[in-house]
Each structure stands twice: as structure tokens, then as C-alpha cells.
Design an enzyme around this catalytic site. Sequence first.
Site, short mmCIF file in Angstrom:
data_model
loop_
_atom_site.label_atom_id
_atom_site.label_comp_id
_atom_site.label_asym_id
_atom_site.label_seq_id
_atom_site.Cartn_x
_atom_site.Cartn_y
_atom_site.Cartn_z
N ASP A 144 -76.42 -25.32 -113.16
CA ASP A 144 -76.40 -23.87 -113.34
C ASP A 144 -77.30 -23.22 -112.29
O ASP A 144 -77.79 -23.89 -111.38
CB ASP A 144 -76.82 -23.49 -114.77
N ASP A 166 -80.32 -22.11 -111.96
CA ASP A 166 -81.66 -22.59 -111.62
C ASP A 166 -81.78 -24.10 -111.74
O ASP A 166 -82.86 -24.65 -111.64
CB ASP A 166 -82.73 -21.90 -112.46
N SER A 175 -81.57 -18.11 -115.03
CA SER A 175 -80.85 -19.34 -115.36
C SER A 175 -79.34 -19.19 -115.17
O SER A 175 -78.88 -18.91 -114.07
CB SER A 175 -81.20 -19.74 -116.80
N ASP A 212 -81.55 -26.25 -114.15
CA ASP A 212 -82.17 -26.96 -115.27
C ASP A 212 -81.12 -27.44 -116.28
O ASP A 212 -81.47 -28.01 -117.31
CB ASP A 212 -83.26 -26.12 -115.95
#
Length: 446
Positions: free
Chosen positions: A241, A243, A102, A245
Site C-alpha cells: 500500500d 506507505d 497509508s 506497511d
Amino acid sequence: MAERLFGTDGVRGLANSWPMTADAALRLAAAAGRYFRADKQEHRVVIGKDTRLSGYMLETALTAGFTSTGMNVFLLGPVPTPAVGYLTHSLRADVGVMISASHNPAHDNGIKFFGPDGFKLSDAAEAEITRLFNAGVAPARPDSIGRAKRFEDARGRYIEYAKTTFPAGRRLDGLRIVVDCANGAAYRTAPAVLWELGAEVIPMGVEPDGFNINAECGSTHPEAAARRVRETRADVGICLDGDADRVIVLDEAGQVADGDQIMALIASRWAEAGRLRGGALVATVMSNLGLERFLATRGIGLERTDVGDRHVVERMRAGDFNLGGEQSGHLVLSDYATTGDGLIGGLQFLAAMVETGKTASKLARVFEPVPQKLVNVRFAPGSAPLETEAVQEAIAAGETALGTAGRLLIRKSGTEPVIRVMGEAEDMVLLDKVLDSIVQSVRSAA
């Protein structure tokens, strides 16, 4: 002794160190493959990743583990985490996997699992996979080993789906948008979606090299994007960010709107349109008191959960709510996605701009936040400062002092030996006094 694997969001750690090693990933995939094998002819898993160098290693190891138990693997390549949730369900897969840490730096990595419904796994499922991991899994017969192939259309399918979440008949014509993809998983998808909807796109963070994901860019470091917004006189900035999400929004002056502000905007608009199911927004205990007060003035409830988008989703599913998220920018819009989706959340903000004709600055500051202060106090492993009488008395005294004018949140971190002491109040002098007393008591007990 049984090895603990799952944390608050999948399995995560330093790349090439336990549990982010090739060996552990192979064993983990074998355990998950054995757990998810349904009673049908074909057993299918989809694997996506972000742009970290270690993603190659983990992708290969996971593929070996899954195919060893008879699962057929579809490799998606670099795609956002929400795309994995979407494609797991769309492709009728038994399980989906996202390789990502992440918003963490490049030297970390993680493995997140999605069930066949596209949602993250329950505690019970994670516990059973852990049991199989520790016990060992017998491989499939030689004639039952799975196959692996690249799924070339993954990015295109997600791009097309993301566009369907934007209001029908609307376009982004005339909007100049800076989009910072954090050199991460959305470095191709996000600019493509915005451009295809008609925007003039100024991309940033779209040159991943395996090491620069989240490095001074993206939702956790929006300063460079804010400068670009001002330099190019853009109408708005969208920062994702690693990834994708999470999302934060920048107005035309480069000022930040965090997840709380974006949720407040969407909740109020959806409530007015009769779209907000359950009459409430689901957010965590970290969301600002100002958000709660704003929602109350609109007759909208606030359901608070523990920290983590997984807890938000669990409460949304249990109560049939369709909007939730975190101050950090995880936005869960369950009408469209099974997990936090930064791009789709950003599109909802852009839809508000298009439909109202208002500037980003008019929409990005929906409520006035209550001043918030956070102090982290490290403690010795094995100690339990929050359980001591002195700390509990200090917390009780602080709550009494603040009364209804503020809020305290004292909790143990789920990832490190740290007590997080957070408070909110209009009176910063009083808040500082309350927090100082609690921090000193925690340090004495630590």
C-alpha cells in the site's frame, strides 16, 4: 475547548483542512519536540514521508516546529513507514515521524509518531502531546534552535536491512516477481530489494506524481497487478500500500492471498521450526474464523485484539509474541520490525517458496475461509444504536442462532458514524437472516 488530535493511527485528515494544516503540523511538532526532549546534549528527530503532494507542506511545517524547540531534524524523504521505525531506533533519535495516510487516497494525509524504541506511541504519550499542543509550547532560546538536513542514506540503509531478514544463503534466482508499489513510499526500495536478492522484477506503481498514490493500484486495488502476473507469466505478485506497511500476495494465476492466509503460512512454518514465540498468533477480531480453526489443528493459539495494528503490537509486546497482523495485510514480525512491514512480510512468503520449492498457489491457500459478510449502517451523530435494548436483543438472538457454527462482530467504526455488522458462517442463508435482523434493528435505532 481542547482540540482532539489523535485517532486510531496517529493524526489524519484531509490535506490543508484541520488537522492536516501547516499551522497544526507546526504546533504538533513543537508539542512533540517538547515532550521528547531528553536530558542529553543532542536532540534528534527523523522525518519520513510517502509520495503525496501535501507531504512537502507538512514536512516543512514539522521541521519548523521541531527545530523551534531545539530538535535537530534528519529528513529521510520518501521511505516506507517501517523504515522510519527502524531508523528512529538505529539513529538513536528521540522521536520518528512518518507523514502518510497509508492506503487512503492522495487528498488525505497523516502524521504518525514513533518513540525512541521504534514503536508507535502509547495512549499516555499521545494524551500528553495533545495537552502540550492545546496549552502552547515556549520556543527554544535563539542559540538553541535546532538544525535540519537531508539524510541521504536512509533508503539504502533500509534496503540493506530488509535483505538481512531473508534466509541466509538463499536467493530469489529464477523467480519472476510482479511488485506493485502503489505509487507510494516503497517505489524505489521494494524493487531494489527483490532485484538485489536475484529476482527478475516487474515493477508497477513506481511513477508517483503526488496524486496517484493508491489510485487503482497497490494492496487495496490488486486487479491491475493480477492482470500483469498473468500476462507476464510471473511466479508471484507482491502488492504494497501507499506507505508499505501492508502486503497482499498474488499467486501465479493472479488469485489473492490476504493477510490471514499469509499469517497462517508463516505461523505454521515458524511453529514447525520452533520459532513461534508464545505458541500463538496475534490477530484482530476481523480475522476469519477459518484462520482460527486452522491454527487450532496445528496446536497454535489465536490471540484476538481490537481492530488496528497498534492494538496487535501492544498485545504482542505484552505477551512476548513475535507474529501478528491483520486480514488487511498488516504483518508484524517483531523479530525484524517494530510495526507492520509489507516488504518484510512479502519476503517471508518468498522464503517459503524458495525453501519448499512449491508454487505460490500451493502456499497462498493455507486454509478455507469461512464465508464472511459485512454490512455498514450509518447512524445519526449523537445517537448510540448499540446501546438500545432492541439492538442488543437482536444481537443476542443472532448469536444463539449461529451457535458454534458461526461468529458475529458488531462494532462502531472509529473513524466515521457507522456501525459495522459482520458475520461468518458456513450456512449463508442462516447468516443472511441473522444479519438482516440485526441491520434492521440498528437502522431503526439510528
